[in-house]
Scaffold this active site. Structure first.
Site, short mmCIF file in Angstrom:
data_model
loop_
_atom_site.label_atom_id
_atom_site.label_comp_id
_atom_site.label_asym_id
_atom_site.label_seq_id
_atom_site.Cartn_x
_atom_site.Cartn_y
_atom_site.Cartn_z
N MET A 66 88.43 -41.48 27.99
CA MET A 66 87.14 -41.78 28.61
C MET A 66 86.11 -42.27 27.58
O MET A 66 86.32 -42.18 26.37
CB MET A 66 86.62 -40.55 29.33
N HIS A 67 85.00 -42.78 28.09
CA HIS A 67 83.76 -43.02 27.34
C HIS A 67 83.77 -44.22 26.40
O HIS A 67 82.73 -44.56 25.84
CB HIS A 67 83.34 -41.78 26.53
N ASP B 167 91.21 -39.52 31.85
CA ASP B 167 92.40 -38.74 31.51
C ASP B 167 92.37 -37.31 32.03
O ASP B 167 93.40 -36.80 32.49
CB ASP B 167 92.64 -38.76 30.00
#
EC number: 2.7.1.17
Length: 484
Positions: A79-80, A235
């Site tokens: 992520m991110h 995830d």
């Protein structure tokens, strides 16, 4: 057949499952992380494509008939990450990853704007996407001016697979641009970083179709007909789909590169002051809360690198029986910390070293330090209104029974070990591909695995662990001013 693609930090995993959700075959493509400066963590998106091609090509070589029968593909991803594209779709710079903390000043500035916590339900953490883009705007203005699209890592992989710009709710919730309650991009939060909705991909639920596989790739991999690509999930939400952690009260602890304590909710329950993440789940009308530590198995890998012994050898030296906490305390802040401290510049420490502090003592301290960091997460979840009675363990670190005994005792709740099988993010992604392709009921598909073993807290060591945890808690404020 259904294919799950999990784009992780260290590699891409491709997993085939059949219509009965039985894993058929898996393959991996490796990835490296570039750390050019302290606090920086980057990858070249082209390497994600190469790793995906390596993994799927390996499946084609080992299971060509099964790969040819794929009807749906699900995506999971770290992520991110800030993947910045120009108007022609070219990548403008390496992607800053989830554990890249250089944008801590920009994160603090955005977090000081009360709209961010009010709309997203979360602190603006340095690892999130919005502050990374703000860093680029301030430090690489020529690149920022050329940004036409901002994609999360798995959604860049989707673009390559389908030619479509899509994201989904669970991953988008970790950008600091999503209105998490209404599951829409927030125009005012985007404007705060110099962007608008044209810079964002369209949003779908993780269980919905989000493009179809390009004909050229379908031909290359021997697939025929229309192959649906699902919205997928970040995830942790993908792991929750794999574990069947989709109903209120269900929870898991993940011991991967990072550590996660994840709890499913059927309503939006924000409490940003606790530093707990409150995100959308990968299925409609569902949310989740999670505490995150940045260095779980990464802490053990660090010790492995220092000592020259692999992680399994280190943990096996501890034996089977759980030991009372030793005199050495480890703070696992190797890349800063999220929950509960939201501190990008704090760094780890070993406290209480003595002449007799051997390798075994250091390994014990590392495992206990991660367990106590997860206890911090449990306390933060409690402060956010979520009480857990048990957790299921997943991730590479969960292979260590000693570590799970330490975690159960530190948390004071049982830790369940699922029956043998692959229930991680790639499996969750494959399940999402199945749901999207077949329009199946998610609740009928996202069922939990059987529990093969339950590890109870060690009652005889609970008091000693409680005292050691309080010592651990006291060390963060003590080192905060001297460790950055």
């Amino acid at each position: 057949m259904y294919l799950g693609l999990d784009l992780g930090t260290s590699g891409v995993k491709a997993l085939l499952i059949d219509a009965d959700q039985n894993p058929v075959a898996s393959a991996n493509g490796e990835l490296d992380v570039s750390r050019p400066h302290d606090g920086w963590s980057e990858q070249n998106p082209a390497h994600w494509i190469e790793a995906t091609q390596a993994a799927v090509t390996a499946l084609k070589q080992s299971h060509p008939a099964e790969l040819a029968a794929v009807k749906g593909i699900g995506l999971s991803g770290q992520m991110h990450g800030a993947t910045l594209l120009d108007a022609e779709g070219a990548v403008l710079r390496p992607c800053m990853l989830w554990n890249d903390t250089r944008s801590y000043r920009q994160a603090a500035a955005l977090d000081a704007d009360p709209r961010f916590r009010a709309i997203t339900g979360n602190i603006v953490f340095p690892g999130f996407t919005a502050p990374k883009v703000a860093w680029v705007k301030e430090n690489e203005p020529d690149i920022f001016k050329r940004v036409a699209k901002v994609l999360l890592p798995k959604d860049y992989l989707r673009l390559w697979l389908t030619g479509e710009f899509f994201s989904e709710m669970s991953d988008a919730a970790g950008t600091s641009w999503l209105d998490v309650a209404t599951r829409k991009w927030s125009p005012e939060l985007l404007a705060a970083t110099g962007l608008d909705e044209s810079h964002m991909p369209a949003l779908v639920e993780g269980t919905e179709p989000a493009g179809t596989l390009k004909a050229e790739l379908a031909a290359r991999w021997g697939m025929g007909g229309k192959v649906v690509v699902a919205g997928g999930a970040g995830d942790n939400a993908a792991s929750a789909c794999g574990m069947g952690t989709v109903r209120p009260g269900q929870a898991f602890v993940s011991l991967g590169t990072s550590g996660v304590l994840f709890a499913a909710n059927d309503s939006y329950l924000p409490n940003p002051e606790s530093a707990v993440h409150t995100f959308c789940h990968a299925l409609p009308n569902a949310w989740h809360q999670m505490g995150v530590i940045l260095s779980a198995t990464d802490s053990l890998n660090w010790l492995s690198g220092v000592t020259g012994a692999d992680a399994q050898a280190l943990t096996s030296e501890l034996g089977e029986a759980l030991r009372a906490p030793g005199s050495v305390t480890f703070l696992p802040y190797l890349s800063g910390e999220r929950t509960p401290h939201n501190d990008a510049v704090i760094r780890g420490a070993l406290i209480g070293l003595a002449h007799q502090s051997d390798r075994v003592a250091l390994t014990q301290a590392v495992l206990e330090g991660v367990a106590f960091a997860l206890r911090d997460n449990l306390e933060a979840l409690r402060a956010a209104g979520t009480e857990l009675t048990a957790v299921t363990a997943i991730g590479g670190g969960s292979r260590s029974r000693y570590w799970l005994r330490a975690i159960a005792t530190a948390l004071g709740i049982p830790v369940n070990i699922p029956a043998d099988g692959d229930f991680g993010a790639a499996f969750g992604a494959a399940r999402l591909g199945l749901v999207a392709a077949e329009k199946a009921d998610p609740m009928a598909i996202f069922t939990p695995p059987a529990t093969s073993e339950t590890i109870e807290p060690d009652a005889g060591l609970s008091a000693a662990y409680g005292e050691a945890y309080q010592r651990y808690r006291a060390l963060y404020p003590a080192i905060r001013g001297v460790s950055s």
